[in-house]
Design a protein around this motif. Structure first.
Motif, PDB file in Angstrom:
ATOM      1  N   SER A  83     -55.564  -4.645  -4.573  1.00  0.00           N
ATOM      2  CA  SER A  83     -55.431  -3.211  -4.339  1.00  0.00           C
ATOM      3  C   SER A  83     -55.355  -2.900  -2.845  1.00  0.00           C
ATOM      4  CB  SER A  83     -56.629  -2.459  -4.947  1.00  0.00           C
ATOM      5  OG  SER A  83     -57.796  -2.669  -4.167  1.00  0.00           O
ATOM      6  N   THR A  84     -55.182  -1.634  -2.560  1.00  0.00           N
ATOM      7  CA  THR A  84     -55.165  -1.166  -1.164  1.00  0.00           C
ATOM      8  C   THR A  84     -56.541  -0.679  -0.717  1.00  0.00           C
ATOM      9  OG1 THR A  84     -54.517   1.057  -1.888  1.00  0.00           O
ATOM     10  CG2 THR A  84     -52.739  -0.489  -1.330  1.00  0.00           C
ATOM     11  N   LEU A  85     -57.552  -0.938  -1.522  1.00  0.00           N
ATOM     12  CA  LEU A  85     -58.896  -0.453  -1.200  1.00  0.00           C
ATOM     13  C   LEU A  85     -59.405  -1.044   0.113  1.00  0.00           C
ATOM     14  CD1 LEU A  85     -61.474   1.105  -2.230  1.00  0.00           C
ATOM     15  CD2 LEU A  85     -62.214  -1.093  -3.173  1.00  0.00           C
ATOM     16  N   LEU A  86     -59.224  -2.364   0.292  1.00  0.00           N
ATOM     17  CA  LEU A  86     -59.700  -3.048   1.479  1.00  0.00           C
ATOM     18  C   LEU A  86     -58.541  -3.309   2.438  1.00  0.00           C
ATOM     19  CD1 LEU A  86     -61.983  -5.761  -0.198  1.00  0.00           C
ATOM     20  CD2 LEU A  86     -62.600  -3.438   0.473  1.00  0.00           C
ATOM     21  N   ASN A  87     -58.835  -3.265   3.732  1.00  0.00           N
ATOM     22  CA  ASN A  87     -57.805  -3.638   4.692  1.00  0.00           C
ATOM     23  C   ASN A  87     -57.752  -5.169   4.815  1.00  0.00           C
ATOM     24  OD1 ASN A  87     -59.825  -4.497   6.554  1.00  0.00           O
ATOM     25  ND2 ASN A  87     -60.033  -2.397   7.328  1.00  0.00           N
ATOM     26  N   ALA A  88     -56.818  -5.672   5.613  1.00  0.00           N
ATOM     27  CA  ALA A  88     -56.604  -7.118   5.704  1.00  0.00           C
ATOM     28  C   ALA A  88     -57.858  -7.857   6.159  1.00  0.00           C
ATOM     29  CB  ALA A  88     -55.439  -7.404   6.655  1.00  0.00           C
ATOM     30  N   GLN A  89     -58.561  -7.298   7.148  1.00  0.00           N
ATOM     31  CA  GLN A  89     -59.771  -7.941   7.646  1.00  0.00           C
ATOM     32  C   GLN A  89     -60.865  -7.969   6.579  1.00  0.00           C
ATOM     33  OE1 GLN A  89     -61.337  -6.136  11.188  1.00  0.00           O
ATOM     34  NE2 GLN A  89     -63.209  -7.370  11.201  1.00  0.00           N
ATOM     35  N   GLU A  90     -61.006  -6.868   5.862  1.00  0.00           N
ATOM     36  CA  GLU A  90     -62.015  -6.794   4.801  1.00  0.00           C
ATOM     37  C   GLU A  90     -61.688  -7.772   3.679  1.00  0.00           C
ATOM     38  OE1 GLU A  90     -63.240  -2.066   5.278  1.00  0.00           O
ATOM     39  OE2 GLU A  90     -61.573  -2.655   3.983  1.00  0.00           O
TER      40      GLU A  90
END
Length: 793
Positions: free
Chosen positions: A236-243
């Motif tokens: 999903s788009t919930l987390l960004n790449a770093q997360e």
């Protein structure tokens, strides 16, 4: 976790990767030479005899059109009346045994088991004597599942998993589909339970069967959590790449070390959600780990690591990267699609079965390519790389790319002839499924869009495509029960979610309306003492009460019977006045001696016992006055309502007297049920029956409402007893442990905590079953029951 696996994790993945590469090379050779086409052309010639009528133009006029599958019961009855049901069930059950259980259909024991399941399903689907409880759709409801659990002796496991599912649902973020998350989780639980059932024969004792099923439910939930809380979260788009990288590192570390690392300092957003997910996944991981035998633990961790690593590679690819090789596109797909079911089997500790492993390994990509085809436009929209999305974007630029649609048919040919030995049942089921999937895609996409897509994916096989499209247009009897149930489940989950939102909205709105009109005014020429009594009564009315009883009456009166909301308002006030009066009396030192109620000091603590007693009597009289002021109804109906109200008030007094008299005594369950009904169930009953009396409903319907109220009231009281045992005083608004302190017999003291939960769910089921006999559905009452058993106050 032993060091050997930590050191050899990459080696294990490389071995699995090589196996997938060999399989892909075999499939690619068939695509390159198109050797799958003559094989499948012959298969279709045999297959179409059962699916395309010779005089199809004539049969169209003689056949009655099938009803919409969304009308589940009509569709099943149509299948039965047209003689199609047996074949429908045969291909449906056979497919589940192939896909989910990894069985070969030509094995005599598998065929015998399939026929047993078909006979059981048929009885449930078409035998009117089984009634609602026999309907297979019952297993999509909490009461249906609980009744099955009672039969199998695994009620604690089902109570546990239903509570877990409820909490998971409330934590699904908006960026994810709650319905899809629930469906996947339920599907995995069912799949693991099916594996456990199929590993048992008639020699297994009921005690051992119950133990294994209990464990399978826990294992299924624990494994299933990875779909919403690992796969879906990372997709999903919930987390960004770093997360996502931080989150993936946590998962990978757990699989490599056998220990879930501490969350530590989460550097991203959504801290509360991530903390909840981390705690749930840790509990799930440790449960699975604890149930692994020494001989199976290594296999579980190896397969789990391959599964996660292949998913991670698959999801981190970039659709804008134009130079992925065919191997880079397909090998992770082969691995993740096969490992999903290999892991499911390993977690129950099933014995090794080389045939199962080989069939499952080869079969996975068939399902995955079918799913990716169905989802390709959704995947394109979010930029996900699948064989289909990548081919759509780059097929004009790169002639070396393998066409996934051609590979799909190569997989089918390979499965039929090389994996399942050209078995005719296997051919029938696999081709049924393939044509069914394309038929559904054509309907979902529309003819124009479908033809456009086909023109891209079939340029290299025009004659074979003509055959496929002919099958799609003309072939019949290729639908499947699991697809029907999947659609029904998604619709049911979506409808349930919408109804829950409406339930909560109704609670808020009607509660506000009631609160706005509830307080007694001090207008007119009143004596000072009269004003003091009104102030005291209003103090109790102002507490943060749930107002369930008047809300129930509003729903039944306005929504169910179509009564005018404003005209009904005196009845709503009457119910709350009567209820608040009963609480004032209950809290008195001479009775429960409660110091707090509704989050603040009780009335006798603020004033004194005499004032509290008089305020309670004052509210009772106000209640009677409200009832007598109702206008716009038949006078005889109002009189009947007042007589009924007086009777219920008497029963409330009887219940409280019985409760006081039972202090210090050990009651039987029957005695406790009686007291509970008179104390709690009577008020629920009045809230339902009073609007029915005003609407002059039939006696039969009123009796159903009484039955519902009886069971709902007891379920409510059991939940109160459970909250008194271990609830949060700040949430509940009154002290906990009062029952033990007052030496009261409760459902918990009589049955124990586990027994009380089982009794609560049994009454829940009885209440739901009563609702099904009402002439008109009342969704609010079903969600009221859900609220009763899941509430925290």
């Amino acid at each position: 976790m032993n060091e050997k696996f930590i050191n050899n994790a990459d080696t294990g993945y490389q071995l699995a990767e090589q196996k997938a590469a060999d399989y892909f090379a075999e499939l690619y050779a068939q695509v390159r030479t198109q050797s799958y086409i003559p094989a499948l052309t012959g298969d279709f010639r045999l297959w179409q005899k059962n699916h395309i009528a010779l005089n199809s133009w004539l049969s169209r006029f003689s056949r009655k059109k099938a009803p919409d599958t969304r009308d589940y019961h009509r569709y099943i009855q149509w299948l039965n009346l047209t003689g199609k049901l047996d074949d429908y069930l045969n291909r449906s059950v056979s497919y589940i045994y192939m896909r989910d259980l990894g069985r070969a259909l030509d094995a005599p024991e598998t065929e015998a088991r399939i026929q047993e399941v078909i006979a059981s399903l048929r009885k449930r689907l078409v035998n009117p004597e089984t009634g609602p409880q026999g309907d297979i759709m019952m297993f999509m409801s909490m009461d249906g599942v609980y009744r099955w659990a009672q039969k199998e002796g695994i009620e604690p496991a089902i109570i546990w998993v239903m509570d877990k599912l409820q909490r998971v649902t409330t934590h699904i973020p908006e960026e994810l589909s709650a319905e899809q998350a629930q469906r996947k989780l339920i599907k995995i639980i069912v799949g693991v339970v099916l594996h456990a059932i199929e590993e048992m024969d008639d020699t297994v004792s009921q005690t051992e069967r119950s133990r294994r099923l209990d464990e399978a439910v826990h294992l299924g939930y624990s494994y299933g959590l990875t779909y919403p809380f690992v796969d879906d979260i990372l997709d999903s788009t919930l987390l960004n790449a770093q997360e996502k990288e931080q989150y993936s590192r946590l998962i990978r570390t757990a699989l490599l070390t056998g220990t879930v690392p501490k969350l530590g300092d989460w550097s991203g957003n959504h801290m509360e959600l991530i903390r909840y997910i981390h705690a749930e996944l840790r509990e799930a991981f440790e449960y699975i780990q604890s149930r692994q035998q020494p001989g199976t633990q290594q296999v579980f961790f190896e397969q789990s690591y391959v599964f996660f690593q292949s998913q991670d590679i698959d999801r981190t690819r970039d659709l804008n990267h134009a130079h992925y090789t065919n191997e880079e596109l397909y090998i992770p797909v082969i691995l993740k699609s096969s490992c999903s079911r290999l892991v499911a089997r390993s977690i129950i500790g099933a014995p090794e079965d080389e045939g199962f492993d080989h069939r499952t390994f080869c079969y996975g990509i068939y399902n995955q390519l079918a799913d990716d085809f169905a989802d390709m436009f959704d995947d394109l929209q979010v930029g996900s790389v699948t064989p289909y999305t990548y081919y759509l974007k780059y097929h004009n630029q790169r002639t070396d790319l393998v066409n996934p649609f051609e590979l799909y048919w190569a997989v089918i040919a390979h499965l039929i002839h090389n994996v399942y030995g050209s078995d005719y049942r296997t051919r029938e089921v696999i081709l049924d499924r393939a044509i069914n999937g394309l038929k559904r895609a054509r309907i979902r996409l529309g003819s124009a869009k479908y033809d456009e897509i086909m023109s891209i994916f079939t340029t290299g096989m025009p004659r074979f495509n003509e055959l496929i499209q002919q099958m799609i247009r003309k072939a019949e009897d290729v639908d499947f029960l699991d697809k029907l149930l999947r659609d029904q489940m998604l619709n049911s989950l979506k409808q349930d979610r919408e109804q829950q939102e409406h339930f909560q909205q109704t609670l808020r709105q009607v509660r506000q309306q009631i609160n706005e009109t509830l307080l007694l005014d001090k207008k007119g020429d009143l004596l000072p003492m009269n004003k003091r009594l009104i102030d005291a009564a209003n103090y109790s009315l102002e507490g943060s009460g749930k107002r369930l009883r008047p809300i129930l009456a509003w729903v039944m009166g306005v929504h169910h019977y179509g009564l005018d909301a404003q005209v009904l308002m005196p009845l709503l006030r009457s119910l709350e006045y009567m209820h608040t009066a009963s609480l004032i009396f209950d809290d008195l030192p001479s009775q429960d001696n409660a110091p707090t109620r509704r989050g603040r000091a009780t009335l006798h603590e603020v004033h004194n016992s005499a004032t509290a007693e008089l305020s309670g009597l004052f509210l009772i009289q106000k209640s009677i006055r409200e009832q007598s002021s109702m206008e716009g109804f038949d006078a005889r109906a109002v009189l009947k309502l007042m007589q009924y109200s007086a009777e219920k008030a008497e029963e409330l007094c009887t219940g409280q007297a019985m409760d006081l008299d039972a202090r210090g005594q050990t009651l039987t369950l029957e005695q406790l049920n009686t007291i509970c009904f008179y104390k709690t169930g009577v008020a629920f009953e009045a809230s339902l029956v009073m609007p029915a009396l005003l609407a002059q409903a039939a006696d039969k319907e009123i009796q159903v409402l009484r039955t519902f109220a009886y069971h709902a009231g007891i379920a409510f009281q059991i939940k109160d007893d459970l909250l008194d045992l271990g609830g949060d005083v700040l949430v509940i608004g009154k002290p906990i442990g009062q029952d033990a302190q007052n030496n009261n017999s409760t459902f918990v003291s009589i049955l124990g905590e586990g027994g009380a939960r089982k009794e609560m769910w049994n009454h829940y089921c009885c209440a739901v079953e009563a609702l099904r006999t009402l002439p008109k559905d009342v969704p609010f009452l079903k969600h009221l029951l859900d609220y009763i058993v899941h509430r925290d106050r």
